[in-house]
Design an enzyme around this catalytic site. Structure first.
Site, PDB file in Angstrom:
ATOM      1  N   HIS A  36       7.134  -1.170  -7.134  1.00 49.69           N
ATOM      2  CA  HIS A  36       6.491  -0.811  -5.867  1.00 49.69           C
ATOM      3  C   HIS A  36       5.480   0.301  -6.119  1.00 49.69           C
ATOM      4  O   HIS A  36       5.582   1.023  -7.095  1.00 49.69           O
ATOM      5  CB  HIS A  36       7.516  -0.199  -4.903  1.00 49.69           C
ATOM      6  CG  HIS A  36       8.704  -1.030  -4.604  1.00 49.69           C
ATOM      7  ND1 HIS A  36       8.828  -1.745  -3.439  1.00 49.69           N
ATOM      8  CD2 HIS A  36       9.856  -1.247  -5.303  1.00 49.69           C
ATOM      9  CE1 HIS A  36      10.018  -2.358  -3.415  1.00 49.69           C
ATOM     10  NE2 HIS A  36      10.654  -2.080  -4.535  1.00 49.69           N
ATOM     11  N   TYR A  37       4.589   0.509  -5.151  1.00 54.34           N
ATOM     12  CA  TYR A  37       3.960   1.816  -5.047  1.00 54.34           C
ATOM     13  C   TYR A  37       4.542   2.505  -3.828  1.00 54.34           C
ATOM     14  O   TYR A  37       5.042   1.854  -2.905  1.00 54.34           O
ATOM     15  CB  TYR A  37       2.437   1.763  -5.034  1.00 54.34           C
ATOM     16  CG  TYR A  37       1.710   1.083  -3.901  1.00 54.34           C
ATOM     17  CD1 TYR A  37       2.034   1.306  -2.564  1.00 54.34           C
ATOM     18  CD2 TYR A  37       0.622   0.247  -4.166  1.00 54.34           C
ATOM     19  CE1 TYR A  37       1.324   0.708  -1.539  1.00 54.34           C
ATOM     20  CE2 TYR A  37      -0.091  -0.359  -3.147  1.00 54.34           C
ATOM     21  CZ  TYR A  37       0.276  -0.122  -1.835  1.00 54.34           C
ATOM     22  OH  TYR A  37      -0.426  -0.718  -0.824  1.00 54.34           O
ATOM     23  N   THR A  38       4.473   3.862  -3.832  1.00 54.94           N
ATOM     24  CA  THR A  38       5.097   4.596  -2.735  1.00 54.94           C
ATOM     25  C   THR A  38       4.302   4.460  -1.435  1.00 54.94           C
ATOM     26  O   THR A  38       4.883   4.465  -0.349  1.00 54.94           O
ATOM     27  CB  THR A  38       5.237   6.090  -3.097  1.00 54.94           C
ATOM     28  OG1 THR A  38       3.982   6.563  -3.601  1.00 54.94           O
ATOM     29  CG2 THR A  38       6.324   6.288  -4.145  1.00 54.94           C
ATOM     30  N   GLU A  40       9.852   2.842  -7.723  1.00 53.05           N
ATOM     31  CA  GLU A  40       8.724   3.261  -6.884  1.00 53.05           C
ATOM     32  C   GLU A  40       7.746   4.050  -7.745  1.00 53.05           C
ATOM     33  O   GLU A  40       8.113   5.055  -8.366  1.00 53.05           O
ATOM     34  CB  GLU A  40       9.212   4.153  -5.734  1.00 53.05           C
ATOM     35  CG  GLU A  40       9.952   3.409  -4.638  1.00 53.05           C
ATOM     36  CD  GLU A  40       9.027   2.711  -3.630  1.00 53.05           C
ATOM     37  OE1 GLU A  40       7.775   2.840  -3.754  1.00 53.05           O
ATOM     38  OE2 GLU A  40       9.563   2.037  -2.734  1.00 53.05           O
TER      39      GLU A  40
HETATM   40 ZN   LIG Z   1       7.372  -1.703  -1.899  1.00 50.82          ZN
END
Ligand SMILES: [Zn+2]
Length: 229
Positions: free
Chosen positions: A24-26, A89
């Site tokens: 993910h990215y935050t 993340e």
């Molecule tokens: Zn995400």
């Protein structure tokens, strides 16, 4: 740089063995804001790890526990992705707050972390995915700037196929069937096509099925079904 422990209360028990890694990215203004949210009992979200821009790894949830990062998701036979995955993340403001390239130090740390986890649980490359791959109608992270090719070079993700195959000339329905066979939820066809492009043809994400998309997908499905190794 040794990892830092910043535990999150947002987890419960796994119902499945670990077979996936989700990146993910935050998507928040700052790392601090993202970390606070991932530890806020009210927010009910978390991840096993956060990787800051300088490569600092933060441990939030024990790998044995089920972190809450995937939300309503699907990949291959799995609907409870949180139960089956490790969630990472990666700090980046994301599309909403000013999407920026991921610094090398950060990607180096992501690579080390993914390599260790992949080894520990014998996770296949095809099961190392982005949030947008498992929730195409809701999510765009980690996004088209994420350097999947760097992971692929180390066999930590599927590479973008380079074989030049014949265009299979699938219809839209045929393409979506192939996309579903590869692993995507195709309930929202346009979203699934864009997620596929974001992952495997990031220079043009237009939701249009063209010859290049068909050839990439065909190559991913052949000669090894689903490209796992
Ligand atoms: Zn995400």
């Amino acid at each position: 740089m040794p990892p830092i422990d910043l535990p999150s209360p947002n987890f419960d028990a796994r119902a499945l063995p670990i077979s996936m890694i989700v990146l993910h990215y935050t998507g928040m203004e700052s790392a601090e804001a993202a970390i606070d949210r991932l530890r806020d009992p009210e927010a009910k979200v978390s991840a096993h790890y956060v990787v800051d821009e300088d490569g600092q790894v933060i441990c939030m949830v024990d790998e044995g526990d089920r972190a809450w990062h995937a939300g309503a998701s699907h990949w291959r036979e799995i609907d409870d992705v949180n139960s089956a995955s490790i969630g990472i993340e990666i700090v980046n403001p994301g599309h909403e707050w000013g999407y920026v390239p991921f610094p090398d130090a950060q990607i180096d740390a992501v690579i080390r972390l993914v390599a260790e986890i992949k080894d520990r649980y014998e996770i296949t490359r095809g099961n190392i995915v982005g949030h947008s791959d498992i929730a195409p109608a809701r999510k765009r992270d980690p996004g088209e700037l994420f350097p999947w090719h760097r992971l692929a070079r180390l066999r930590l993700a599927l590479p973008r196929p380079t074989q030049s195959l014949m265009d299979p000339f699938w219809t839209e329905a045929g393409f979506c069937l192939a996309l579903e066979r590869f692993g995507y939820d195709v309930t929202d066809r346009m979203a699934a096509i864009m997620a596929f492009q974001r992952r495997f043809r990031p220079e043009l994400i237009d939701g249009e099925i063209d010859a290049e998309c068909r050839m990439i997908l065909l190559a991913l499905l052949l000669p090894k079904p689903r490209g796992d190794a």
